[in-house]
Design a protein around this motif. Structure first.
Motif, PDB file in Angstrom:
ATOM      1  N   LEU A  25       0.852  -1.181   0.000  1.00  0.00           N
ATOM      2  CA  LEU A  25       0.000   0.000   0.000  1.00  0.00           C
ATOM      3  C   LEU A  25       0.893   1.238   0.000  1.00  0.00           C
ATOM      4  O   LEU A  25       2.064   1.174   0.337  1.00  0.00           O
ATOM      5  CB  LEU A  25      -0.898  -0.005   1.232  1.00  0.00           C
ATOM      6  N   ASP A  42      -4.773   2.185  -1.254  1.00  0.00           N
ATOM      7  CA  ASP A  42      -4.676   0.920  -1.976  1.00  0.00           C
ATOM      8  C   ASP A  42      -4.865   1.255  -3.447  1.00  0.00           C
ATOM      9  O   ASP A  42      -5.975   1.524  -3.905  1.00  0.00           O
ATOM     10  CB  ASP A  42      -5.751  -0.055  -1.495  1.00  0.00           C
ATOM     11  N   SER A  45      -7.344  -0.988  -5.755  1.00  0.00           N
ATOM     12  CA  SER A  45      -8.785  -0.728  -5.714  1.00  0.00           C
ATOM     13  C   SER A  45      -9.119   0.759  -5.761  1.00  0.00           C
ATOM     14  O   SER A  45     -10.274   1.133  -5.902  1.00  0.00           O
ATOM     15  CB  SER A  45      -9.399  -1.348  -4.456  1.00  0.00           C
ATOM     16  N   LEU A  49      -7.510   3.822   2.772  1.00  0.00           N
ATOM     17  CA  LEU A  49      -7.784   2.964   3.920  1.00  0.00           C
ATOM     18  C   LEU A  49      -7.689   3.715   5.242  1.00  0.00           C
ATOM     19  O   LEU A  49      -8.449   3.434   6.161  1.00  0.00           O
ATOM     20  CB  LEU A  49      -6.811   1.786   3.932  1.00  0.00           C
ATOM     21  N   VAL A  82      -2.967  -2.817   8.678  1.00  0.00           N
ATOM     22  CA  VAL A  82      -1.916  -2.474   7.719  1.00  0.00           C
ATOM     23  C   VAL A  82      -0.588  -2.345   8.462  1.00  0.00           C
ATOM     24  O   VAL A  82      -0.511  -1.634   9.462  1.00  0.00           O
ATOM     25  CB  VAL A  82      -2.249  -1.144   6.999  1.00  0.00           C
TER      26      VAL A  82
END
Length: 112
Positions: A25, A42, A45, A49, A82
């Motif tokens: 990420l 991210d 996508s 986040l 994360v």
């Protein structure tokens, strides 16, 4: 002349980030004259986040505020699970507020 230098620095930093961003990420930093913003993105996508900004945090100097943003971002990232990111400093030199944010995020548990 200064604008060309800034653009070249930004492209050089982004090129290095693009190589590593395939499996990690991205921690992106934006710095204005008064505030500093950081978010974990991210790219696969296209979603953010976790995010933190100095506009919500009021501490002493700009550098202290940047450290608080880094800690807040690390906590938000830990809540999402994360741990590994790639640091995208954009056009900014790794110095001052950007460096303080990065070091605080590392202390908070992010690995980059």
């Amino acid at each position: 002349m200064a604008n060309q230098t800034t653009v070249r620095r930004k492209l050089r930093a982004r090129r290095k980030v693009r190589v590593a961003a395939g499996e990690r990420l991205r921690l992106s930093v934006f710095r204005s004259s008064k505030h500093i913003y950081a978010q974990i993105i991210d790219d696969a996508s296209g979603k953010t986040l976790a995010a933190a900004s100095s506009s919500a945090l009021k501490t002493g100097s700009k550098t202290d505020t940047a450290s608080a943003v880094g800690k807040a971002l690390a906590e938000a990232a830990a809540a999402k699970g994360v741990k590994q990111v790639v640091f995208d400093r954009g056009q900014y030199k790794y110095h001052g507020r950007v460096k303080a944010l990065a070091e605080a995020a590392r202390e908070g548990g992010l690995d980059f």
